[in-house]
Design an enzyme around this catalytic site. Structure first.
Site, PDB file in Angstrom:
ATOM      1  CD  GLU A  40      -0.068   0.945   3.410  1.00 11.20           C
ATOM      2  OE1 GLU A  40      -0.016   2.071   2.867  1.00 11.20           O
ATOM      3  OE2 GLU A  40       0.026   0.788   4.631  1.00 11.20           O
ATOM      4  CG  ASP A 156     -14.097   6.441  13.260  1.00  9.63           C
ATOM      5  OD1 ASP A 156     -13.823   5.886  12.176  1.00  9.63           O
ATOM      6  OD2 ASP A 156     -13.441   7.398  13.725  1.00  9.63           O
ATOM      7  CE  LYS A 177      -2.819   2.010  10.898  1.00 10.85           C
ATOM      8  NZ  LYS A 177      -3.615   1.315   9.871  1.00 10.85           N
TER       9      LYS A 177
END
Length: 333
Positions: A40, A156, A177
């Site tokens: 990415e 979210d 994360k």
């Protein structure tokens, strides 16, 4: 039957790939059944400053090559979706990002970025999309997006998770994360039907999902695997044999020598989250803000750790892709 499925898949991919720029090197590798690993580019556009972002991009590609595969960095250059960047294009993207002229591109941002002719760094979701269009099945990255803390109220939730539920590309990462609600992230992935396995690199009995900077997260991994050949077999059975159109997540714990303490990082993240709330920062701006604050509070140790485990993940992904290529080329038809 498998051959017919492969032809159908190739035809579908060819229609989609008509609109993306795939480098000649990658086309040749795919046509020759050589292993290819996608990378990415948000770490270039939104993760590191220039020239560190450019140097790291080159270093990750070099790791993939040194371990026997072809790197396929995905990005948008002047609005064009690209799979495989030249060194000149990598530098251009890194420089444009440093000037604030690069969009963060997830699924929802693709059409807009193309229409406006913008440069863009691909997230996990958009890298998976471009990889699948090109016919690449394994993708190496740093950490996985997911459900942010308080996500049950704010909704979210990263588009990475829903993309994994509908795009058959396997993501090799260091787990969700640390800034996320890892428990809710795992629950969401289960609902999406996404396999999550963690590399058991030391024969331990209780294997936890790694927490990005940390080897442990406090959450047991749904599955574990003890070799990269085993990971390749999971992909082969899930996507090639059963034709399940969902991705897989292979978590690689960061090396012990570069991993950070879970308790230390938790305190830093709590302070960063409180500051984000105070400044009303949310959506696509939240993750870069939190990672920046963590880097600041750890005096750059988090960035150093991040770079090391991205390189480590790239090595693992290359071995998985190589094993998968061998499995596919030895299938009886």
């Amino acid at each position: 039957m498998l051959l017919a499925h492969r032809r159908l898949l190739s035809s579908s991919q060819a229609r989609g790939s008509f609109h993306i720029d795939i480098s000649e090197e990658i086309k040749h590798a795919l046509n020759s059944s050589k292993p290819v690993v996608s990378l990415e580019s948000t770490i270039i556009t939104h993760g590191l400053p220039f020239p560190q972002n450019f140097e790291m991009a080159k270093q990750v590609e070099e790791v993939v090559r040194d371990n026997g595969a072809i790197p396929a960095t995905c990005a948008f250059i002047d609005g064009k979706p690209r799979v495989g960047l030249s060194e000149l294009s990598l530098k251009y993207l890194a420089e444009q990002a440093n000037k604030g002229k690069a969009n963060k591109v997830s699924r929802r941002d693709i059409g807009y970025t193309m229409a406006k002719g913008y440069n863009g760094g691909t997230t996990i979701a958009s890298t998976m999309i471009l990889s699948h269009m090109a016919g690449i099945k394994v993708f190496a990255t740093g950490g996985l997006g997911g459900v942010h803390k308080g996500g049950q109220n704010s909704f979210d939730v990263s588009a990475d998770l829903t993309e994994l539920g509908r795009t058959p590309v396997s993501v090799v990462c260091s787990g969700p994360k640390s800034i996320l609600d890892i428990g809710l992230t795992l629950e969401f992935l289960e609902t999406q039907g996404v396999f999550v396995g963690t590399y058991n690199d030391d024969g331990r009995l209780d294997v936890e999902v790694p927490g990005f900077y940390c080897r442990e997260s406090g959450y047991r991994s749904p599955y574990d695997f003890s070799s990269f050949e085993e990971a390749a077999s999971i992909i082969h059975n899930h996507n090639n044999i059963m034709s399940l159109n969902s991705g897989n997540i292979f978590c690689i714990p960061p090396p012990r020598e570069s991993a950070l303490s879970s308790s230390f990082i938790s305190k830093v993240i709590d302070r960063a989250n409180q500051e984000a709330i105070a400044q009303n920062i949310s959506g696509k701006n939240l993750t870069p803000f939190l990672l920046s604050k963590i880097a600041e509070e750890t005096n750059g140790k988090s960035v150093e750790c991040n770079i090391k485990f991205v390189l480590n993940n790239a090595r693992a992904a290359t071995q998985i892709a190589t094993s998968l290529s061998k499995l596919e080329n030895n299938v009886s038809i």
